[in-house]
Design a protein around this motif. Structure first.
Motif, PDB file in Angstrom:
ATOM      1  N   ILE A   2       0.865  -1.185   0.000  1.00 23.98           N
ATOM      2  CA  ILE A   2       0.000   0.000   0.000  1.00 23.98           C
ATOM      3  C   ILE A   2       0.896   1.227   0.000  1.00 23.98           C
ATOM      4  O   ILE A   2       1.856   1.297   0.763  1.00 23.98           O
ATOM      5  CB  ILE A   2      -0.897   0.053   1.255  1.00 23.98           C
ATOM      6  N   TYR A   4       0.526   5.336   0.510  1.00 27.95           N
ATOM      7  CA  TYR A   4      -0.382   6.388   0.936  1.00 27.95           C
ATOM      8  C   TYR A   4       0.069   7.723   0.363  1.00 27.95           C
ATOM      9  O   TYR A   4       1.252   7.994   0.247  1.00 27.95           O
ATOM     10  CB  TYR A   4      -0.401   6.482   2.463  1.00 27.95           C
ATOM     11  N   ALA A  10      -4.913   6.407  -1.463  1.00 26.31           N
ATOM     12  CA  ALA A  10      -3.967   5.298  -1.329  1.00 26.31           C
ATOM     13  C   ALA A  10      -4.012   4.463  -2.600  1.00 26.31           C
ATOM     14  O   ALA A  10      -5.048   4.393  -3.267  1.00 26.31           O
ATOM     15  CB  ALA A  10      -4.323   4.425  -0.134  1.00 26.31           C
ATOM     16  N   CYS A  33      -6.545   0.684   4.614  1.00 23.30           N
ATOM     17  CA  CYS A  33      -6.687   2.017   3.996  1.00 23.30           C
ATOM     18  C   CYS A  33      -7.842   2.776   4.631  1.00 23.30           C
ATOM     19  O   CYS A  33      -7.720   3.974   4.936  1.00 23.30           O
ATOM     20  CB  CYS A  33      -6.918   1.888   2.497  1.00 23.30           C
ATOM     21  N   MET A  38      -8.383   6.872   4.449  1.00 22.89           N
ATOM     22  CA  MET A  38      -8.249   7.144   3.023  1.00 22.89           C
ATOM     23  C   MET A  38      -9.650   7.290   2.436  1.00 22.89           C
ATOM     24  O   MET A  38     -10.539   6.499   2.733  1.00 22.89           O
ATOM     25  CB  MET A  38      -7.500   6.012   2.311  1.00 22.89           C
ATOM     26  N   ILE A  41      -9.353   5.139  -2.972  1.00 25.25           N
ATOM     27  CA  ILE A  41      -8.422   4.007  -3.050  1.00 25.25           C
ATOM     28  C   ILE A  41      -8.321   3.554  -4.493  1.00 25.25           C
ATOM     29  O   ILE A  41      -9.325   3.245  -5.139  1.00 25.25           O
ATOM     30  CB  ILE A  41      -8.879   2.833  -2.161  1.00 25.25           C
ATOM     31  N   SER A 113       1.503  -4.240   3.660  1.00 27.50           N
ATOM     32  CA  SER A 113       0.125  -4.644   3.944  1.00 27.50           C
ATOM     33  C   SER A 113       0.037  -6.139   4.070  1.00 27.50           C
ATOM     34  O   SER A 113       0.323  -6.865   3.149  1.00 27.50           O
ATOM     35  CB  SER A 113      -0.787  -4.160   2.817  1.00 27.50           C
TER      36      SER A 113
END
Length: 117
Positions: A2, A4, A10, A33, A38, A41, A113
């Motif tokens: 992931i 960010y 993200a 996320c 977030m 996504i 992740s």
């Protein structure tokens, strides 16, 4: 993996196959996320060769959650078989229409992740 971005966005990079065995890991990555607030996504599917209904359900659940808060989940670069699944199920709305804004975020914002790369 992931990545960010500072603007509430993200990008989740997935690879391999998404099926009933791996869908929970995909869900965990997307939930991470959400937990990090977030609002948008992006899911990069270029390295995903297959996705079944269990993976699609994960995408739909997160999409609905984000839509409730005016956010969005977008799928990028799906393999033809994944595009076909989206077409057959009427869920093509998850696909990103314009990938021009998909520049890579700075590497120092990366977070691992739970096994999803």
């Amino acid at each position: 993996m992931i990545r960010y971005r500072g603007n509430g966005r993200a990008t989740v990079f997935l690879e391999g196959e998404i099926d009933r065995t791996t869908a929970p890991a995909v869900g965990a990555a997307l939930t991470t996320c959400l937990a990090n607030r977030m609002t948008d996504i992006d899911v990069e599917l270029a390295a995903v060769g297959f996705c079944d209904a269990s993976g699609l359900n994960v995408f739909l659940e997160v999409s609905q959650h984000l839509a409730a808060s005016e956010g969005e989940l977008r799928l990028h670069h799906p393999a033809p078989i994944v595009s076909r699944l989206l077409d057959l199920t009427g869920t093509g709305f998850l696909l990103a229409e314009d990938n021009s804004g998909d520049e890579q975020p700075p590497a120092d914002t990366s977070q691992p992740s739970s096994g999803v790369a």
